[in-house]
Design an enzyme around this catalytic site. Structure first.
Site, PDB file in Angstrom:
ATOM      1  N   PHE A 146       0.874  -1.148  -0.072  1.00  0.00           N
ATOM      2  CA  PHE A 146       0.103  -0.032  -0.064  1.00  0.00           C
ATOM      3  C   PHE A 146       0.971   1.327  -0.023  1.00  0.00           C
ATOM      4  O   PHE A 146       1.711   1.427   0.986  1.00  0.00           O
ATOM      5  CB  PHE A 146      -0.813   0.202   1.247  1.00  0.00           C
ATOM      6  N   LYS A 158     -13.525  11.567  -9.342  1.00  0.00           N
ATOM      7  CA  LYS A 158     -12.316  12.769  -9.471  1.00  0.00           C
ATOM      8  C   LYS A 158     -13.447  13.887  -9.488  1.00  0.00           C
ATOM      9  O   LYS A 158     -14.595  14.015 -10.118  1.00  0.00           O
ATOM     10  CB  LYS A 158     -11.857  12.832 -10.755  1.00  0.00           C
ATOM     11  N   ARG A 196      -9.895   4.417 -23.136  1.00  0.00           N
ATOM     12  CA  ARG A 196     -10.917   5.128 -23.668  1.00  0.00           C
ATOM     13  C   ARG A 196     -10.832   6.570 -23.584  1.00  0.00           C
ATOM     14  O   ARG A 196      -9.483   6.754 -22.888  1.00  0.00           O
ATOM     15  CB  ARG A 196     -12.161   5.081 -22.543  1.00  0.00           C
ATOM     16  N   GLU A 239      -3.349   1.421 -13.543  1.00  0.00           N
ATOM     17  CA  GLU A 239      -4.040   0.932 -14.814  1.00  0.00           C
ATOM     18  C   GLU A 239      -4.097   1.652 -16.039  1.00  0.00           C
ATOM     19  O   GLU A 239      -3.420   2.597 -16.029  1.00  0.00           O
ATOM     20  CB  GLU A 239      -5.542   0.606 -14.040  1.00  0.00           C
ATOM     21  N   ARG A 246     -15.412  19.744 -12.310  1.00  0.00           N
ATOM     22  CA  ARG A 246     -16.703  18.862 -12.460  1.00  0.00           C
ATOM     23  C   ARG A 246     -17.905  19.514 -11.783  1.00  0.00           C
ATOM     24  O   ARG A 246     -17.935  19.435 -10.466  1.00  0.00           O
ATOM     25  CB  ARG A 246     -16.411  17.471 -12.216  1.00  0.00           C
TER      26      ARG A 246
HETATM   27  C1  MV4 Z   1      -3.505   1.717  -4.448  1.00  0.00           C
HETATM   28  C2  MV4 Z   1      -3.028   2.831  -3.511  1.00  0.00           C
HETATM   29  C3  MV4 Z   1      -2.221   2.758  -2.879  1.00  0.00           C
HETATM   30  N1  MV4 Z   1      -1.264   1.687  -2.889  1.00  0.00           N
HETATM   31  N2  MV4 Z   1      -2.448   0.886  -4.886  1.00  0.00           N
HETATM   32  C4  MV4 Z   1      -7.737   3.455  -6.206  1.00  0.00           C
HETATM   33  C5  MV4 Z   1      -8.684   3.007  -7.100  1.00  0.00           C
HETATM   34  C6  MV4 Z   1      -7.815   2.029  -7.949  1.00  0.00           C
HETATM   35  N3  MV4 Z   1      -7.427   2.406  -9.246  1.00  0.00           N
HETATM   36  C7  MV4 Z   1      -6.368   1.821  -7.253  1.00  0.00           C
HETATM   37  N4  MV4 Z   1      -6.487   2.848  -6.017  1.00  0.00           N
HETATM   38  C8  MV4 Z   1      -5.315   2.911  -5.212  1.00  0.00           C
HETATM   39  N5  MV4 Z   1      -4.511   1.942  -5.304  1.00  0.00           N
HETATM   40  C9  MV4 Z   1      -1.489   0.785  -3.895  1.00  0.00           C
HETATM   41  N6  MV4 Z   1      -0.639  -0.419  -4.134  1.00  0.00           N
HETATM   42  C10 MV4 Z   1      -4.295   3.687  -3.456  1.00  0.00           C
HETATM   43  C11 MV4 Z   1      -5.231   3.804  -4.213  1.00  0.00           C
HETATM   44  C12 MV4 Z   1      -6.289   4.879  -4.175  1.00  0.00           C
HETATM   45  C13 MV4 Z   1      -6.404   6.129  -5.035  1.00  0.00           C
HETATM   46  C14 MV4 Z   1      -5.635   6.068  -6.233  1.00  0.00           C
HETATM   47  C15 MV4 Z   1      -5.618   7.164  -6.830  1.00  0.00           C
HETATM   48  C16 MV4 Z   1      -6.579   8.083  -6.666  1.00  0.00           C
HETATM   49  C17 MV4 Z   1      -7.395   8.194  -5.528  1.00  0.00           C
HETATM   50  C18 MV4 Z   1      -7.163   6.972  -4.542  1.00  0.00           C
HETATM   51  C19 MV4 Z   1      -7.885   7.172  -3.420  1.00  0.00           C
HETATM   52  C20 MV4 Z   1      -7.743   5.848  -2.537  1.00  0.00           C
HETATM   53  C21 MV4 Z   1      -6.929   4.950  -2.773  1.00  0.00           C
END
Ligand code: MV4
Length: 445
Positions: A202, A237, A292, A288, A336
């Site tokens: 994390f 967002k 799109r 990721e 937004r």
């Molecule tokens: C994470 C992370 C921290 N560490 N992965 C949120 C949605 C999904 N696309 C992946 N996300 C996250 N992955 C690791 N290894 C924190 C998030 C995350 C987050 C990411 C981008 C924007 C906002 C967020 C809010 C909470 C958690």
């Protein structure tokens, strides 16, 4: 080039696509649900076909009805917009099988990025940095405990079919693993009909910075710089900007290279986005890929002077891209504007817009499908539109945004305008001092 494009979407993005098609001399077909019969996309398209009832599954997700609309209007291409069928590989395949060009990547590219474990494996092979974690699926609670010990807590459990936060759990210590594993599995099964989970370290208090890319059918790939999307709430967002206030020329070089490697690894065709987590040391990790056009594409358009929808259509028609990368020359911010009550936990507020005054002036763009008298239906997302400002510097873009927000009058429904007005005056926001955790502690006055 195509002669007629069917737009398999609604709202502001349907209108956005119709506008570019008009400029390109391409005819348009709108499809609409019974709830959207009075929508602007229906009025502005050359033709319109009703494809079903108000619910998404009855209309905008109804593949047979959309294919029938293509058939009766003789459309030669489909633009899926964002959401709905935009990342549905089955739909892209059905279009291909019927000789209709899906304006987006191939089904194979959608599948490779849609499954997050496959995407991560592909990135590791391509030399793109990923968050440290286990390889493949988590087979049991015991395996999860063992792996978490190796990775070192805190860890995050994610759904391989996920994205957008569903089926995701952060785990701080071993005695929380069993519940987190069970909850994530249940949520993933319910949301995606796929309960596969994986685990990674994390990353605490990251920024969300994404790189816009474009690739053509001949293997040319370029990037169009970054967007900072850290200002979000419950994975929705609310504000995006380009350039990122956290960016440096050196970091852009490294992230741009990585994004191009990522897209090239799957021979990506179309416009797309590589999402990264960026930690406080400016280490970045692939999160990721979105295959799109995204809601926030407009900030990139404004800073690099490039119509991303036009480029997407040209790529789908088989045109080459130049292959050169784009640097931001200006600063753009997007707010937004949602029909939600920021004083009440952003509760949706559908209903009739009784009074509307839209801002304008130098450096202001409004992408919206609403008008005075329009009724926001309760069936879809609550976005009323996007307010984008562009200026020479970030400070000026924020000042223009504050001014434009002050001019925006929407009566009849609650909106996120008061939230944005307060955010634009927030000292930490103005300093560019924020991460994805920023809104957790933000309080409306
Ligand atoms: C994470 C992370 C921290 N560490 N992965 C949120 C949605 C999904 N696309 C992946 N996300 C996250 N992955 C690791 N290894 C924190 C998030 C995350 C987050 C990411 C981008 C924007 C906002 C967020 C809010 C909470 C958690």
């Amino acid at each position: 080039m195509f002669t007629k494009i069917l737009i398999a979407n609604r709202g502001e993005i349907a209108l956005r696509i119709i506008r570019t098609c008009r400029e390109m001399g391409i005819k348009t077909v709108a499809v609409y649900s019974t709830a959207d019969k009075d929508s602007l996309h229906v009025k502005f398209a050359d033709e319109a076909v009703c494809i079903g009832g108000p619910k998404g599954v009855e209309s905008y997700l109804n593949i047979p009805h959309i294919m029938a609309a293509c058939e009766i209007t003789n459309a030669d291409a489909v633009h899926p917009g964002y959401g709905f069928l935009a990342e549905n590989a089955k739909f892209a395949q059905i279009c291909a099988d019927h000789g209709i060009k899906f304006i987006g990547p191939t089904p194979d590219m959608i599948n490779k990025m849609g499954d997050k474990i496959t995407a991560k494996e592909t990135m590791i092979k391509a030399g793109v940095p990923v968050v440290p974690g286990g390889e493949g699926l988590l087979e049991s609670v015991e395996a999860a405990k063992k792996l978490a010990k190796e990775i070192v807590y805190p860890v995050i459990i994610k759904a391989t079919a996920g994205g957008g936060g569903k089926g995701m759990r952060v785990v701080w210590k071993e005695d929380e693993i069993e519940k987190a594993f069970g909850d994530a599995k249940m949520e993933a099964a319910a949301s995606f009909k796929n309960d596969g989970l994986y685990m990674e370290k994390f990353v605490e208090e990251p920024r969300h910075i994404e790189i816009q890319v474009a690739g053509d059918q001949y293997g040319n790939v370029c990037h169009l710089s970054e967007r900072d999307c850290s200002i979000q709430r419950r994975h929705q967002k609310l504000v995006e900007e380009s350039p990122s206030p956290f960016m440096t020329p050196e970091l852009r070089q490294r992230m741009g290279d990585a994004a191009i490697k990522a897209a090239s690894a799957i021979n990506y065709e179309s416009v797309g986005t590589i999402e990264f987590l960026v930690d406080k040391h400016r280490n970045f990790y692939f999160m990721e890929m979105n295959t799109r056009i995204q809601v926030e594409h407009c900030v990139t358009e404004e800073v690099v002077s490039y119509d991303l929808i036009k480029e997407q259509i040209k790529i789908a028609a088989g045109e080459k891209i130049s292959g050169k990368n784009y640097e931001p020359k200006l600063h753009a911010i997007e707010c937004r504007i949602n029909a939600e009550d920021p004083y009440n936990d952003f509760r949706p507020s559908p209903g009739k817009i009784t009074v509307l005054h839209t801002p304008g002036g130098h450096g202001v763009r409004v992408d919206s499908h609403v008008y005075a008298g329009y009724v926001i239906p309760p069936y879809y997302d609550s976005m009323i539109g996007k307010l984008i400002t562009v200026a020479q510097t970030r400070e000026e873009a924020i000042n223009t945004m504050y001014r434009a927000l002050s001019e925006y009058v929407i009566e009849g429904v609650k909106t996120t305008i008061p939230f944005h007005l307060q955010l634009m005056q927030n000292e930490d926001f103005r300093k560019g001092n924020f991460t994805t955790k920023f809104l957790e502690s933000f309080k409306m006055k």
